[in-house]
Design a protein around this motif. Structure first.
Motif, short mmCIF file in Angstrom:
data_model
loop_
_atom_site.label_atom_id
_atom_site.label_comp_id
_atom_site.label_asym_id
_atom_site.label_seq_id
_atom_site.Cartn_x
_atom_site.Cartn_y
_atom_site.Cartn_z
N CYS A 42 0.49 -0.82 -0.05
CA CYS A 42 -0.15 0.16 -0.34
C CYS A 42 0.79 1.45 -0.24
N ILE A 45 1.90 1.90 -3.55
CA ILE A 45 0.75 2.30 -4.62
C ILE A 45 0.63 4.14 -4.66
N PRO A 46 0.84 5.02 -3.41
CA PRO A 46 0.50 6.42 -4.08
C PRO A 46 1.44 6.91 -5.15
N SER A 47 3.02 6.22 -5.30
CA SER A 47 4.14 6.58 -6.18
C SER A 47 3.82 5.81 -7.32
N GLY A 49 1.31 5.44 -9.08
CA GLY A 49 -0.04 6.38 -9.36
C GLY A 49 0.52 7.31 -9.75
N LEU A 50 1.22 7.86 -8.63
CA LEU A 50 1.41 9.51 -9.52
C LEU A 50 2.26 9.20 -10.96
N ASN A 52 1.66 6.97 -12.78
CA ASN A 52 1.21 7.19 -14.52
C ASN A 52 0.47 8.43 -14.68
N SER A 53 0.25 9.06 -13.92
CA SER A 53 -0.73 10.04 -13.94
C SER A 53 0.71 12.12 -14.34
#
Length: 94
Positions: A42, A45-47, A49-50, A52-53
């Protein structure tokens, strides 16, 4: 040697030195260990996701906050972020 002698010759956990007693113990299986694995997953996941955007963030900052700069002068920011995420991500815990 008998099994009783084997047990008596093995070091007991209560007689460990103070340096060893201060070490934290880590779960070696069971639900608690799998919760540690899930927590680590978990945290990554934020890194990802960032990452990918980044294209959307690049486009937004180039039209809003950094509109006076060329695309090439803004692009190195996101390129460096992607490089460092993959270069040192696993080693540094990111």
């Amino acid at each position: 040697m008998s099994s009783k002698e084997d047990r008596s010759s093995a070091p007991s956990r209560t007689s460990e030195s103070p340096e060893l007693a201060n070490n934290e113990s880590y779960p070696e299986g069971g639900p608690r260990a799998w919760l540690v694995v899930f927590g680590a997953w978990c945290a990554m996941i934020p890194s990802m996701g960032l990452l990918n955007s980044l294209g959307i963030l690049h486009a937004w900052t180039s039209t809003h906050q950094l509109q006076g700069y060329s695309e090439s002068s803004i692009g190195w920011i996101y390129g460096a972020y992607g490089f460092f995420l993959y270069f040192a991500g696993a080693q540094a815990g990111g």
